[in-house]
Design an enzyme around this catalytic site. Structure first.
Site, mmCIF file in Angstrom:
data_model
loop_
_atom_site.group_PDB
_atom_site.id
_atom_site.type_symbol
_atom_site.label_atom_id
_atom_site.label_comp_id
_atom_site.label_asym_id
_atom_site.label_seq_id
_atom_site.Cartn_x
_atom_site.Cartn_y
_atom_site.Cartn_z
ATOM 1 N N THR A 152 0.836 -1.199 0.000
ATOM 2 C CA THR A 152 0.000 0.000 0.000
ATOM 3 C C THR A 152 0.872 1.250 0.000
ATOM 4 O OG1 THR A 152 -1.716 -1.170 1.242
ATOM 5 C CG2 THR A 152 -1.767 1.240 1.290
ATOM 6 N N GLU A 153 0.673 2.110 -1.005
ATOM 7 C CA GLU A 153 1.403 3.382 -1.103
ATOM 8 C C GLU A 153 2.921 3.195 -1.020
ATOM 9 O OE1 GLU A 153 -0.067 6.018 -2.011
ATOM 10 O OE2 GLU A 153 -2.138 5.355 -1.745
ATOM 11 N N LEU A 154 3.405 2.047 -1.486
ATOM 12 C CA LEU A 154 4.842 1.741 -1.530
ATOM 13 C C LEU A 154 5.492 1.670 -0.150
ATOM 14 C CD1 LEU A 154 5.875 3.983 -4.578
ATOM 15 C CD2 LEU A 154 5.535 1.506 -4.588
ATOM 16 N N GLY A 210 5.454 6.428 -0.521
ATOM 17 C CA GLY A 210 5.524 7.341 -1.651
ATOM 18 C C GLY A 210 4.757 8.627 -1.431
#
Length: 470
Positions: free
Chosen positions: A145-147, A298
């Site tokens: 999730t979201e890097l 990120g």
């Protein structure tokens, strides 16, 4: 040879309806179906569908030379199946080309990797099973999730069977190092890391249509020139984009679709190839290990996880939510488990962020303030926890609950062992029956008559004796 690896993220949360304090205990349905239908359908028509059709043409026109990866959440899949099933059909066509790789990710786009390892593993497995049933692919590379990534998360990713993971090329982690190499995880040396090239990704995602940008307008040949001019030893450049970039964040009138479709031609002229993440980690060796003590992501300039758990509101909501994890996994109420996953969506906590609310965070929030987002979510969560308590009452203290969990797990292990023994005994019995029947058939079969040669020999013997007597 230099290569580019494009990864397109597709996610849509289940947005909550306005849920009042007086609804707690009376209304167990939490979602704004009208809003979800409207947003998902609009973005699909405006962005997802034309972007996917453009990507499909690019793959076919280049005879498979253009290839890329997609990370698709379970929450998004469920809404596409309900509101825009035609988009699922286009994704199937992309999968059928054999040039598009689907990456694993937590089903609910959750923060379970930070709070609940068991939940993290379960969500990832369910998403992988879903991708296999829809597209016939078993993911080999992971994108959280979201890097989100850290040294604590890396061994969990590797233990789930993934050989590589995509994460942020955070400057405060890399220092003087470049993100355009393959690295290995310091806490799981066999796990290879692909790092997002921040600048080249944001040039498309945020600066493409900005007329004040000194590089405006961005053209496909200019973009490929930038990639070609990077040092020759830097072999892989990872471009991570939300698929909404094409048509939604950057409108079609900006020329974003024409820019995308022209990339393969200018890449071919400069000898630049397109690889999927699995191709990259199989072709390239890690140049160094990368230690990430504190989680990175990120999001925001800080590239940390403060966008979701940076203030007291977010932490209180997350702590209360994940405190119910063990209890929810024990229950058999399908609707309760479904709500458990939908409520884990990272978007709910992102809406509570007080960081620069007047800027980026407010753009994606359906609430007028982080505080109203928190209030609404906590009302929903209160009702959800009441339902959990009905399954496993709070009167059961931690010691009793741990004892109960241990008993249940022991029973599960015993059942699994007995099942294996049963299967083994069934196979042995089947083999015994086969052998028994073969012996029985052999015993009941009539004796075989002797062959002619044997009879002739027996008859010839007396004649020979008679001749000798004469």
């Amino acid at each position: 040879m230099k290569a580019v690896s494009f990864n397109f993220e597709i996610h849509q949360p289940f947005r909550l309806k306005r849920y009042r304090f007086f609804d707690i205990g009376n209304d167990h349905y939490y979602y704004d179906d009208f809003l979800n239908d409207d947003i998902v359908t609009r973005i699909a028509q405006q962005s997802y569908i034309p972007a996917a059709e453009t990507l499909l043409r690019m793959v076919n026109d280049t005879k498979g030379a253009f290839r890329f990866s997609i990370s698709l959440t379970g929450a998004a899949i469920e809404q596409f199946e309900q509101y825009v099933p035609e988009f699922i059909d286009i994704l199937r066509k992309l999968a059928d080309t054999g040039k598009v790789e689907f990456l694993a990710t937590p089903y609910a786009h959750s923060l379970a990797s930070l709070y609940d390892p068991e939940e993290f593993q379960e969500q990832t497995k369910v998403l992988c099973d879903k991708l296999y049933s829809l597209f016939g692919q078993k993911p080999k590379v992971f994108r959280n999730t979201e890097l989100i990534y850290s040294d604590d998360i890396a061994p969990q990713i590797y233990a789930m069977g993934f050989k590589g993971s995509l994460t942020e090329g955070a400057k405060h982690i890399l220092g003087w190092k470049s993100p355009d190499y393959i690295y290995s995880a310091a806490s799981a040396p066999k796990l290879k890391l692909l790092l997002k090239n921040d600048k080249l990704s944001d040039d498309i995602a945020f600066r493409f249509s900005d007329s004040n940008w000194d590089a405006y307008p961005l053209t496909a040949d200019k973009y490929m020139d930038w990639i070609a001019s990077t040092p020759a030893e830097e072999q892989i450049i990872n471009i991570c984009l939300n698929l909404e970039t094409f048509g939604a964040m950057q409108p079609a009138s900006s020329g974003i679709f024409q820019f995308l479709e022209a990339l393969p031609r200018f890449a071919n002229e400069r000898g630049i190839e397109f690889w999927t993440p699995t191709e990259a980690i199989s072709k390239l060796k890690a140049v160094d290990s990368l230690a990430v003590v504190h989680p990175i992501s990120g999001a925001d300039e800080a590239r940390d996880v403060s966008a979701w758990c940076g203030n007291q509101l977010q932490r209180e909501a997350l702590d209360k939510l994940y405190s119910a994890g063990e209890r929810v996994r024990l229950c058999t109420d399908r609707r309760l488990k479904q709500d458990w996953w939908y409520l884990q969506g990272s978007d709910h906590f992102y809406y509570m962020s007080t960081k620069h609310f007047s800027e980026g965070h407010a753009n994606f929030s359906p609430y007028e303030s982080p505080y109203s987002a928190f209030t609404n979510y906590m009302n929903v969560l209160a009702d959800f926890l009441v339902r959990v308590d009905e399954q496993y009452p709070l009167s059961v203290d931690n010691e009793e609950l741990n004892s109960l969990l241990k008993t249940i797990r022991n029973q599960e292990s015993e059942i699994a062992e007995l099942t294996r023994e049963k299967e083994s005994m069934s196979k042995s019995l089947a083999q015994y029956n086969i052998e028994h029947n073969n012996r029985k058939e052999a015993a009941e079969a009539p004796a075989k008559p002797r062959g002619r040669k044997a009879c002739a020999t027996k008859e010839a013997k007396p004649k020979a004796t008679k001749k000798k007597a004469e």
